[in-house]
Design a protein around this motif. Structure first.
Motif, PDB file in Angstrom:
ATOM      1  N   ALA A 156       0.918  -1.215  -0.089  1.00 37.17           N
ATOM      2  CA  ALA A 156       0.034  -0.039   0.124  1.00 37.17           C
ATOM      3  C   ALA A 156       0.990   1.247  -0.110  1.00 37.17           C
ATOM      4  CB  ALA A 156      -1.006  -0.146   1.142  1.00 37.17           C
ATOM      5  N   ASP A 157       1.987   1.227   0.247  1.00 38.38           N
ATOM      6  CA  ASP A 157       3.134   2.345   0.218  1.00 38.38           C
ATOM      7  C   ASP A 157       3.418   2.809  -1.174  1.00 38.38           C
ATOM      8  OD1 ASP A 157       2.844   2.168   3.083  1.00 38.38           O
ATOM      9  OD2 ASP A 157       4.705   0.726   3.241  1.00 38.38           O
ATOM     10  N   ARG A 158       2.513   3.295  -1.874  1.00 40.76           N
ATOM     11  CA  ARG A 158       2.770   3.409  -3.402  1.00 40.76           C
ATOM     12  C   ARG A 158       3.746   4.546  -3.583  1.00 40.76           C
ATOM     13  NH1 ARG A 158       0.921  -0.814  -6.323  1.00 40.76           N
ATOM     14  NH2 ARG A 158      -1.093  -1.363  -5.265  1.00 40.76           N
ATOM     15  N   ASP A 159       3.745   5.813  -2.695  1.00 41.63           N
ATOM     16  CA  ASP A 159       4.838   6.617  -2.939  1.00 41.63           C
ATOM     17  C   ASP A 159       6.176   5.854  -2.759  1.00 41.63           C
ATOM     18  OD1 ASP A 159       5.834   9.494  -3.235  1.00 41.63           O
ATOM     19  OD2 ASP A 159       6.692   8.967  -1.082  1.00 41.63           O
ATOM     20  N   LEU A 160       6.520   5.260  -1.754  1.00 42.13           N
ATOM     21  CA  LEU A 160       7.793   4.632  -1.492  1.00 42.13           C
ATOM     22  C   LEU A 160       8.356   3.686  -2.531  1.00 42.13           C
ATOM     23  CD1 LEU A 160       7.849   3.829   2.538  1.00 42.13           C
ATOM     24  CD2 LEU A 160       8.953   5.582   1.145  1.00 42.13           C
ATOM     25  N   LEU A 161       6.891   2.820  -2.882  1.00 45.88           N
ATOM     26  CA  LEU A 161       7.282   1.867  -4.129  1.00 45.88           C
ATOM     27  C   LEU A 161       7.742   2.388  -5.200  1.00 45.88           C
ATOM     28  CD1 LEU A 161       4.689  -0.973  -3.417  1.00 45.88           C
ATOM     29  CD2 LEU A 161       6.914  -1.088  -3.717  1.00 45.88           C
ATOM     30  N   ARG A 162       7.064   3.618  -5.392  1.00 38.77           N
ATOM     31  CA  ARG A 162       7.447   4.450  -6.773  1.00 38.77           C
ATOM     32  C   ARG A 162       8.792   4.769  -6.744  1.00 38.77           C
ATOM     33  NH1 ARG A 162       8.178   9.763  -7.318  1.00 38.77           N
ATOM     34  NH2 ARG A 162       7.016   9.884  -5.344  1.00 38.77           N
ATOM     35  N   GLN A 163       9.362   5.319  -5.401  1.00 36.43           N
ATOM     36  CA  GLN A 163      10.720   5.733  -5.286  1.00 36.43           C
ATOM     37  C   GLN A 163      11.568   4.488  -5.303  1.00 36.43           C
ATOM     38  OE1 GLN A 163      11.876   9.000  -2.372  1.00 36.43           O
ATOM     39  NE2 GLN A 163       9.566   9.087  -1.868  1.00 36.43           N
ATOM     40  N   VAL A 164      11.301   3.507  -4.925  1.00 33.50           N
ATOM     41  CA  VAL A 164      12.139   2.291  -5.000  1.00 33.50           C
ATOM     42  C   VAL A 164      12.177   1.959  -6.397  1.00 33.50           C
ATOM     43  CG1 VAL A 164      11.913  -0.272  -4.659  1.00 33.50           C
ATOM     44  CG2 VAL A 164      11.585   1.175  -2.648  1.00 33.50           C
ATOM     45  N   HIS A 165      11.220   1.997  -7.188  1.00 32.28           N
ATOM     46  CA  HIS A 165      11.099   1.770  -8.657  1.00 32.28           C
ATOM     47  C   HIS A 165      12.248   2.710  -9.287  1.00 32.28           C
ATOM     48  CE1 HIS A 165       9.894   2.623 -12.829  1.00 32.28           C
ATOM     49  NE2 HIS A 165      10.018   1.199 -13.003  1.00 32.28           N
TER      50      HIS A 165
END
Length: 339
Positions: A11-20
């Motif tokens: 659910a942590d979409r902002d963090l996942l976007r940054q991880v990507h």
């Protein structure tokens, strides 16, 4: 300032976007020949891990920005002693201790999970291939890791001309006179599920693993179906060919390609031939049949990627015949820890 390390949830979409974004920056800087991975696939990996295992993602965060991360693979059945790590640090934020902090976090996690064998993978150059930095390997060696397994990454450029593949087929099909090659897209037909599970149970016993201690796993019908559900949930198309021994009905060989609709790159995964049925060119023929099926199903695919242990002479020879060419190497660095 020392970055904080946070577990990243689907659910942590902002963090996942940054991880990507960090992974893409590392890919562009170090392995630009590799295809990019779409952003939405990261949440899918966390939500839909392989059967009997899990993926976890942890990010090193400073002032709300992801500077680096590590992905942890944790099997939960036969190989519950094992953990594997993929670590990445933003190329612009290196030499600040972020990689060390992430590695130390992983080692603490491994001890908490009672994992006595840990593996971290890095990319390395191969003869005739593009250059690859060796900083990751030197970093791991300083932390007590040693190289345990080298897999050569290969790419096959495919097009409309199948002349060479047809010649290979014609030259080798006579050796498989006692077998039927059966291909399909998607889920395994019910009549082959048990046989597919049986041959897939042999994988870790048959493929070269170097010094990595991965033990044979039990694959049953539920495992096969769960794996298919995972692929579907992640938007993967399963393209599979098996060889069936006519006299016994046994599944004698299995090969699989994973594709994503509209993407130019596909992944050749495991190919295995039952030891009792070797010597009939089944590995080569199954892969030829599966490439034929891939072209018919998704003509947008232009490149198929695969990897084989550098000691797997038989499969390396098959891939060379098919036209796969080395790009780089994925080296598994291993360390044993007390738990």
């Amino acid at each position: 300032m020392t970055p904080e390390i946070h577990r990243v949830l689907p659910a942590d979409r902002d963090l996942l976007r940054q991880v990507h974004g960090v992974f893409e920056a590392v890919r562009a800087a170090e392995t630009p020949e590799h295809p990019p991975i779409p952003e939405d696939r990261y949440a899918g990996m966390l939500e839909h891990p392989p059967p009997d295992s899990e993926f976890r993602c942890y990010a090193a965060v400073e002032d709300g920005k992801v500077l680096g991360q590590h992905w942890v693979y944790l099997p939960h059945k036969e190989n519950a002693h094992f953990a594997e790590l993929d670590l990445a640090v933003d190329p612009d934020r290196r030499r600040r201790g972020i990689g060390t902090a992430l590695l130390e976090h992983f080692l603490r996690l491994a001890r908490e999970e009672r994992r006595s064998e840990v593996v971290v993978t890095v990319w390395a150059a191969v003869e005739g291939g593009p250059s690859r930095p060796d900083a990751g390997a030197r970093f791991l060696e300083r932390h007590g890791f040693t190289a345990a397994l080298t897999e050569i990454g290969r790419a096959l450029r495919i097009g409309a001309d199948t002349t060479a593949e047809q010649r290979l087929w014609d030259e080798n099909i006579g050796a498989a006179g006692d077998y039927d090659l059966v291909s399909w897209i998607g889920r395994c037909p019910e009549q082959y599920v048990e046989g597919l599970a049986r041959i897939d149970s042999q994988i870790f016993a048959e493929i070269p693993l170097g010094d990595v201690d991965l033990r044979p796993r039990t694959v049953d019908a539920d495992f096969v179906r769960t794996r298919e559900e995972r692929a579907e949930a992640q938007g993967q198309t399963i393209i599979r060919t098996i060889a069936v021994h006519r006299a016994t009905g046994e599944v004698a060989a299995n090969t699989i390609i994973y594709a994503h609709a509209g993407e130019a790159h596909a992944d050749q995964a495991i190919t295995i031939v039952d030891p009792a049925h070797r010597g009939h060119r089944l590995g080569l023929l199954a892969k030829l049949a599966n490439l034929r099926q891939l072209r018919a199903h998704d003509p947008a695919v232009t490149t198929v990627w695969t990897g084989n242990a550098d000691t797997n002479a038989n499969m390396v020879a098959i891939n060379d015949q098919l036209g796969f060419r080395p790009v780089d190497a994925r080296v598994s660095y291993r360390r044993l820890i007390e738990v």
